[in-house]
Design an enzyme around this catalytic site. Structure first.
Site, PDB file in Angstrom:
ATOM      1  N   ARG A  70      11.160   6.960   1.075  1.00 31.65           N
ATOM      2  CA  ARG A  70      11.249   6.436  -0.292  1.00 31.65           C
ATOM      3  C   ARG A  70      12.582   5.730  -0.487  1.00 31.65           C
ATOM      4  O   ARG A  70      13.612   6.161  -0.005  1.00 31.65           O
ATOM      5  CB  ARG A  70      11.124   7.575  -1.318  1.00 31.65           C
ATOM      6  CG  ARG A  70       9.698   8.076  -1.507  1.00 31.65           C
ATOM      7  CD  ARG A  70       9.621   9.168  -2.547  1.00 31.65           C
ATOM      8  NE  ARG A  70      10.287  10.361  -2.083  1.00 31.65           N
ATOM      9  CZ  ARG A  70      11.507  10.743  -2.405  1.00 31.65           C
ATOM     10  NH1 ARG A  70      12.224  10.031  -3.269  1.00 31.65           N
ATOM     11  NH2 ARG A  70      12.043  11.837  -1.905  1.00 31.65           N
ATOM     12  N   TYR A 198       5.273   2.404   2.686  1.00 36.74           N
ATOM     13  CA  TYR A 198       5.558   3.800   2.989  1.00 36.74           C
ATOM     14  C   TYR A 198       5.054   4.748   1.893  1.00 36.74           C
ATOM     15  O   TYR A 198       5.306   4.540   0.699  1.00 36.74           O
ATOM     16  CB  TYR A 198       7.072   4.045   3.192  1.00 36.74           C
ATOM     17  CG  TYR A 198       7.339   5.534   3.188  1.00 36.74           C
ATOM     18  CD1 TYR A 198       7.007   6.306   4.303  1.00 36.74           C
ATOM     19  CD2 TYR A 198       7.797   6.192   2.041  1.00 36.74           C
ATOM     20  CE1 TYR A 198       7.146   7.683   4.279  1.00 36.74           C
ATOM     21  CE2 TYR A 198       7.936   7.568   2.014  1.00 36.74           C
ATOM     22  CZ  TYR A 198       7.606   8.308   3.130  1.00 36.74           C
ATOM     23  OH  TYR A 198       7.724   9.674   3.096  1.00 36.74           O
ATOM     24  N   LYS A 207       3.954  10.551  -6.117  1.00 30.79           N
ATOM     25  CA  LYS A 207       5.209  10.693  -6.845  1.00 30.79           C
ATOM     26  C   LYS A 207       5.230   9.833  -8.118  1.00 30.79           C
ATOM     27  O   LYS A 207       5.739  10.240  -9.153  1.00 30.79           O
ATOM     28  CB  LYS A 207       6.399  10.340  -5.940  1.00 30.79           C
ATOM     29  CG  LYS A 207       6.594  11.323  -4.782  1.00 30.79           C
ATOM     30  CD  LYS A 207       6.709  12.699  -5.306  1.00 30.79           C
ATOM     31  CE  LYS A 207       6.709  13.882  -4.386  1.00 30.79           C
ATOM     32  NZ  LYS A 207       7.114  13.881  -3.030  1.00 30.79           N
ATOM     33  N   HIS A 227       7.825  19.074  -9.175  1.00 36.24           N
ATOM     34  CA  HIS A 227       7.845  18.883  -7.717  1.00 36.24           C
ATOM     35  C   HIS A 227       7.806  20.265  -7.066  1.00 36.24           C
ATOM     36  O   HIS A 227       8.802  20.733  -6.521  1.00 36.24           O
ATOM     37  CB  HIS A 227       9.120  18.117  -7.338  1.00 36.24           C
ATOM     38  CG  HIS A 227       9.144  17.628  -5.921  1.00 36.24           C
ATOM     39  ND1 HIS A 227      10.312  17.301  -5.271  1.00 36.24           N
ATOM     40  CD2 HIS A 227       8.159  17.384  -5.041  1.00 36.24           C
ATOM     41  CE1 HIS A 227      10.036  16.896  -4.038  1.00 36.24           C
ATOM     42  NE2 HIS A 227       8.739  16.935  -3.879  1.00 36.24           N
ATOM     43  N   SER A 249      12.840  17.172  -1.383  1.00 36.00           N
ATOM     44  CA  SER A 249      12.069  16.613  -0.279  1.00 36.00           C
ATOM     45  C   SER A 249      12.586  17.129   1.066  1.00 36.00           C
ATOM     46  O   SER A 249      13.794  17.181   1.282  1.00 36.00           O
ATOM     47  CB  SER A 249      12.150  15.093  -0.317  1.00 36.00           C
ATOM     48  OG  SER A 249      11.680  14.652  -1.565  1.00 36.00           O
ATOM     49  N   ALA A 250      11.652  17.479   1.941  1.00 39.28           N
ATOM     50  CA  ALA A 250      11.966  17.983   3.282  1.00 39.28           C
ATOM     51  C   ALA A 250      12.843  19.237   3.247  1.00 39.28           C
ATOM     52  O   ALA A 250      13.720  19.418   4.086  1.00 39.28           O
ATOM     53  CB  ALA A 250      12.608  16.890   4.141  1.00 39.28           C
ATOM     54  N   CYS A 251      12.618  20.097   2.254  1.00 47.22           N
ATOM     55  CA  CYS A 251      13.368  21.350   2.161  1.00 47.22           C
ATOM     56  C   CYS A 251      12.460  22.568   2.202  1.00 47.22           C
ATOM     57  O   CYS A 251      12.851  23.662   1.788  1.00 47.22           O
ATOM     58  CB  CYS A 251      14.235  21.361   0.910  1.00 47.22           C
ATOM     59  SG  CYS A 251      15.601  20.198   1.019  1.00 47.22           S
ATOM     60  N   ASP A 278       3.176  20.318  -2.885  1.00 50.60           N
ATOM     61  CA  ASP A 278       4.170  19.315  -3.323  1.00 50.60           C
ATOM     62  C   ASP A 278       4.271  19.157  -4.849  1.00 50.60           C
ATOM     63  O   ASP A 278       5.355  18.926  -5.354  1.00 50.60           O
ATOM     64  CB  ASP A 278       3.831  17.953  -2.698  1.00 50.60           C
ATOM     65  CG  ASP A 278       5.005  16.981  -2.689  1.00 50.60           C
ATOM     66  OD1 ASP A 278       6.105  17.389  -2.287  1.00 50.60           O
ATOM     67  OD2 ASP A 278       4.815  15.825  -3.106  1.00 50.60           O
ATOM     68  N   ARG A 376       5.071  11.624   9.280  1.00 50.47           N
ATOM     69  CA  ARG A 376       4.237  12.504   8.439  1.00 50.47           C
ATOM     70  C   ARG A 376       2.797  12.569   8.916  1.00 50.47           C
ATOM     71  O   ARG A 376       2.334  11.728   9.672  1.00 50.47           O
ATOM     72  CB  ARG A 376       4.274  11.994   7.003  1.00 50.47           C
ATOM     73  CG  ARG A 376       5.699  12.019   6.427  1.00 50.47           C
ATOM     74  CD  ARG A 376       5.758  12.403   5.003  1.00 50.47           C
ATOM     75  NE  ARG A 376       7.136  12.636   4.592  1.00 50.47           N
ATOM     76  CZ  ARG A 376       7.498  13.619   3.765  1.00 50.47           C
ATOM     77  NH1 ARG A 376       6.597  14.452   3.271  1.00 50.47           N
ATOM     78  NH2 ARG A 376       8.768  13.772   3.423  1.00 50.47           N
TER      79      ARG A 376
HETATM   80  P1  GTP Z   1       8.409  16.922   1.274  1.00 48.28           P
HETATM   81  O1  GTP Z   1       7.032  16.721   1.793  1.00 48.28           O
HETATM   82  O2  GTP Z   1       9.347  15.836   1.653  1.00 48.28           O
HETATM   83  O3  GTP Z   1       8.442  17.174  -0.199  1.00 48.28           O
HETATM   84  O4  GTP Z   1       9.019  18.189   2.063  1.00 48.28           O
HETATM   85  P2  GTP Z   1       8.790  19.775   1.964  1.00 48.28           P
HETATM   86  O5  GTP Z   1       9.643  20.352   0.890  1.00 48.28           O
HETATM   87  O6  GTP Z   1       7.336  20.088   1.909  1.00 48.28           O
HETATM   88  O7  GTP Z   1       9.412  20.303   3.360  1.00 48.28           O
HETATM   89  P3  GTP Z   1       8.695  20.879   4.672  1.00 48.28           P
HETATM   90  O8  GTP Z   1       8.031  22.193   4.417  1.00 48.28           O
HETATM   91  O9  GTP Z   1       7.875  19.817   5.277  1.00 48.28           O
HETATM   92  O10 GTP Z   1       9.960  21.172   5.593  1.00 48.28           O
HETATM   93  C1  GTP Z   1      10.862  20.157   5.960  1.00 48.28           C
HETATM   94  C2  GTP Z   1      11.682  20.578   7.160  1.00 48.28           C
HETATM   95  O11 GTP Z   1      12.357  21.811   6.904  1.00 48.28           O
HETATM   96  C3  GTP Z   1      10.834  20.800   8.404  1.00 48.28           C
HETATM   97  O12 GTP Z   1      11.477  20.227   9.504  1.00 48.28           O
HETATM   98  C4  GTP Z   1      10.762  22.297   8.533  1.00 48.28           C
HETATM   99  O13 GTP Z   1      10.627  22.701   9.870  1.00 48.28           O
HETATM  100  C5  GTP Z   1      12.078  22.768   7.918  1.00 48.28           C
HETATM  101  N1  GTP Z   1      11.933  24.108   7.274  1.00 48.28           N
HETATM  102  C6  GTP Z   1      10.964  24.486   6.422  1.00 48.28           C
HETATM  103  N2  GTP Z   1      11.101  25.778   6.053  1.00 48.28           N
HETATM  104  C7  GTP Z   1      12.207  26.236   6.688  1.00 48.28           C
HETATM  105  C8  GTP Z   1      12.885  27.514   6.706  1.00 48.28           C
HETATM  106  O14 GTP Z   1      12.508  28.491   6.058  1.00 48.28           O
HETATM  107  N3  GTP Z   1      14.017  27.577   7.475  1.00 48.28           N
HETATM  108  C9  GTP Z   1      14.464  26.512   8.198  1.00 48.28           C
HETATM  109  N4  GTP Z   1      15.577  26.675   8.897  1.00 48.28           N
HETATM  110  N5  GTP Z   1      13.845  25.300   8.207  1.00 48.28           N
HETATM  111  C10 GTP Z   1      12.745  25.165   7.469  1.00 48.28           C
HETATM  112  C1  SPV Z   2       8.871  13.633  -0.727  1.00 46.94           C
HETATM  113  O1  SPV Z   2       9.670  12.795  -0.297  1.00 46.94           O
HETATM  114  O2  SPV Z   2       9.190  14.501  -1.563  1.00 46.94           O
HETATM  115  C2  SPV Z   2       7.483  13.629  -0.226  1.00 46.94           C
HETATM  116  C3  SPV Z   2       7.046  12.520   0.595  1.00 46.94           C
HETATM  117  O3  SPV Z   2       6.715  14.526  -0.558  1.00 46.94           O
HETATM  118  S1  SPV Z   2       6.718  11.126  -0.381  1.00 46.94           S
HETATM  119  O4  SPV Z   2       5.288  11.163  -0.755  1.00 46.94           O
HETATM  120  O5  SPV Z   2       6.981   9.966   0.438  1.00 46.94           O
HETATM  121  O6  SPV Z   2       7.499  11.124  -1.575  1.00 46.94           O
HETATM  122 MN    MN Z   3       7.730  16.066  -1.896  1.00 45.25          MN
END
Ligand code: GTP
Ligand code: SPV
Ligand code: MN
Length: 591
Positions: A70, A198, A207, A227, A249-251, A278, A376
């Site tokens: 994004r 993307y 989003k 979110h 995101s990605a947490c 999400d 993804r």
């Molecule tokens: P978006 O789709 O972007 O909103 O991301 P999300 O919040 O759904 O994150 P996701 O569960 O895909 O995790 C993102 C990254 O964090 C991945 O590389 C996971 O392996 C890592 N991760 C997730 N949970 C944990 C955890 O409990 N501990 C650690 N160390 N890493 C984690």
């Molecule tokens: C995020 O970035 O929080 C996502 C992926 O879940 S996207 O749909 O690209 O926003």
């Molecule tokens: Mn997200």
């Protein structure tokens, strides 16, 4: 296919006149049409067909190299008054925005087809649901929307001759980053996105509609668009507590939503049900309780790090009917990513379409990755082994606890509970997290990200905080609010907490606290667990690690308070006094 909806057909005509496509096709939601589009995209190279024996129904797509996440700097809230967008959003006047983007959309679809996608966020007919129509010149977008939302002719029937819908216009145009804009017009219930291909920029139901436009509507109509993942934790007794959790995101939302209990807790009889990964839409029922639905029907999940150990449910979900974006293509027509299953492949085609092998060094002097860090998978929710039987319930599920969390190497302990709803809103408002590959920006830098909504709130966040406070006062027994941090590190940068499945140990405490079944220790920032009340069976965490996980460092928090004050000050007079008071109280308690 046609529509008797005047406003819809006029709008389609008007947009077609501007974009000038060769052809217009209505998406009817049929399998035959979907297969036809897939075939066409494979022929043009927009999609690569994967090994159909090993990954039936799966395809691969590569986005442009400058278009892999994004672009928050190109994302705007276009309200008449600038203050309605607030200090945390980019703002453009609707007049200027339509004019500027209109130039990019002009003739952008010459030689292309315009697809019309009627879709519903939420089950059609649910009091939660909202309808949108997306016009796009990308088959990749069409195929993703078919997985992520409820698409097809029945949505048009439901819309009738005069139903409300969000007007969503998208064109890849020439994928020029200098002509890319993601524009939201909440006052017109309209979204315009141009110059990107993307995910979050172009799957406009996600989003753009389900968070930015929906948060604006939620405030107007008295509900919340967040979110958040939604999961159900089933106790040995069979009782299920639903938790909604907001992480940036990605947490870790997808991972927590699909959690598999570790051995010790599995033996106790715990089960976890996935409702959403999400986005959560939440409403107060007549009896004063809070209920939530996941408005989506698919997962658009982060690939790197996903493997049979970290997230077996995700791995099971993505074995068929999945669109992979920007991952590594292996010689046998299957896919791989860093932190994926199996040995590192000896060779392959990387996310940019170039030959790849382990150890290649890029221009930046670092090892070249096979998959983009924000690569993804798009997969149907229904394929998830842990999908909740209540996923389709039009009423949603009742929420027991709300959890906020960020990616913090320091400062934030593993878990703490807020003192009450108002303090909980404060806890959400002071969230901060390290920037990840899901968005362009300096990776790893900590930024304030209240409720994980900084990139997604469609209006002034001061009003958003006020809305949260007001929602609490309307609830009879509001959910308890917690904060977690799975990402605290030791002096060598190693995660202190094992995370993933073991996070259930923390959820168990959260549920016990929510149901008043366990005591806690009062700290300056909130209630923290007495370590003996956490089930750590099977983990070998030494005392030092445990101490570090729960440390509340005075100097760090004093610095934090300063930073929060600076953030709050951006909002000026409009800011809720309650939160300023909470901050003053926190400062006193840290001293
Ligand atoms: P978006 O789709 O972007 O909103 O991301 P999300 O919040 O759904 O994150 P996701 O569960 O895909 O995790 C993102 C990254 O964090 C991945 O590389 C996971 O392996 C890592 N991760 C997730 N949970 C944990 C955890 O409990 N501990 C650690 N160390 N890493 C984690
Ligand atoms: C995020 O970035 O929080 C996502 C992926 O879940 S996207 O749909 O690209 O926003
Ligand atoms: Mn997200």
């Amino acid at each position: 296919m046609e529509t008797k909806h005047k406003v819809l057909s006029n709008w389609v005509n008007e947009m077609a006149k501007m974009c000038n496509p060769d052809k217009i096709i209505w998406i009817d939601g049929s399998q035959a049409q979907k297969e036809q589009l897939e075939k066409e995209a494979i022929k043009t190279g927009e999609l690569t067909l994967l090994n159909q024996e090993k990954l039936p129904g799966c395809v691969l797509h590569r986005t442009a190299i400058n278009d892999v996440a994004r672009t928050e700097n190109l994302t705007f809230i276009c309200t008449t008054k600038k203050e309605d967008a607030g200090p945390t959003n980019n703002w453009m006047s609707p007049e200027e925005a339509y004019k500027k983007a209109g130039e990019f959309f002009k003739n952008a679809m010459v030689g292309r087809t315009m697809y019309i996608i009627p879709f519903s966020m939420g089950p059609a007919g649910s009091p939660f649901s909202k309808i949108g129509v997306e016009l796009t010149d990308s088959i990749y977008v069409v195929l993703n929307m078919i997985i992520m939302t409820r698409v097809g002719s029945e949505i048009l029937n439901f819309l009738g001759t005069d139903g409300e819908f969000t007007k969503c216009l998208h064109s890849k145009a020439d994928l020029d980053i200098n002509k890319r804009l993601i524009l939201h017009f909440p006052e017109d219930n309209t979204i315009w996105s141009v110059g990107s291909g993307y995910g979050g920029n172009v799957l406009l139901g996600k989003k753009c509609l389900a968070l930015r436009i929906a948060s604006y509507l939620g405030r107007k109509e008295g509900w919340m668009a967040e979110h958040m993942l939604i999961l159900g934790v089933e106790k040995p007794s069979g009782e299920i507590n639903y938790i909604a959790a907001a992480f940036p995101s990605a947490c870790g939302k997808t991972n927590l939503a699909m959690l598999v209990p570790p051995e010790g807790l599995k033996a106790k009889g715990y089960k976890v049900w996935t409702v959403g990964d999400d986005i959560a839409w939440m409403r107060i029922k007549e009896d004063g309780s809070l209920w939530a639905i996941n408005p989506e029907t698919g997962f658009f999940g982060v690939a790197p790090g996903t493997n049979s150990k970290s997230n077996p449910n995700a791995v099971a979900t993505i074995q068929k009917n999945t669109i992979y974006t920007n991952v590594l293509l292996k010689k046998d027509g299957t896919v791989w990513w860093e932190g994926g299953d199996g040995p590192v492949p000896e060779e392959g085609i990387d996310w940019m379409g170039n030959p790849w092998k382990p150890g290649l060094i890029g221009e930046d002097g670092k090892q070249k990755k096979g998959a983009n860090p924000n690569s993804r998978f798009t997969a149907p929710v229904k394929q998830c082994p842990s999908i909740s039987p209540h996923f389709e319930d039009p009423e949603g599920v009742p929420i027991t606890a709300i959890v906020f969390g960020g990616r913090r190497a320091s400062v934030a302990p593993l878990v703490y509970q807020s003192f009450n709803w108002q303090h909980g809103v404060f806890t959400g408002s002071i969230m901060a997290s390290e920037i990840t590959a899901a968005q362009y920006g300096a990776q790893g830098v900590v930024r304030r990200d209240p409720m994980a909504m900084i990139p997604f709130c469609g209006y002034n966040m001061a009003d958003y905080f006020r809305h949260w406070l007001e929602m609490g006062s309307k609830m009879k027994n509001p959910p308890k609010i917690f904060h977690v941090n799975w990402f605290r590190t030791d002096d060598n940068g190693k995660f202190l907490w094992p995370g993933f499945g073991d996070n259930l140990r923390v959820l168990e405490w959260i549920i016990a606290r929510s149901n008043n079944e366990v005591d806690a220790i009062k700290s300056p920032i909130g209630y923290i667990p007495d370590v003996k009340d956490l089930d750590l069976t099977g983990l070998s965490l030494d005392n030092n690690t445990l101490q570090k996980l729960f440390e509340i460092n005075k100097d760090e928090w004093e610095k934090e308070a300063k930073d929060i004050k600076e953030f709050y000050n951006k909002f000026g007079d409009n800011f809720p006094e309650e939160l300023n008071n909470e901050l003053e109280d926190l400062i006193k308690r840290i001293k």
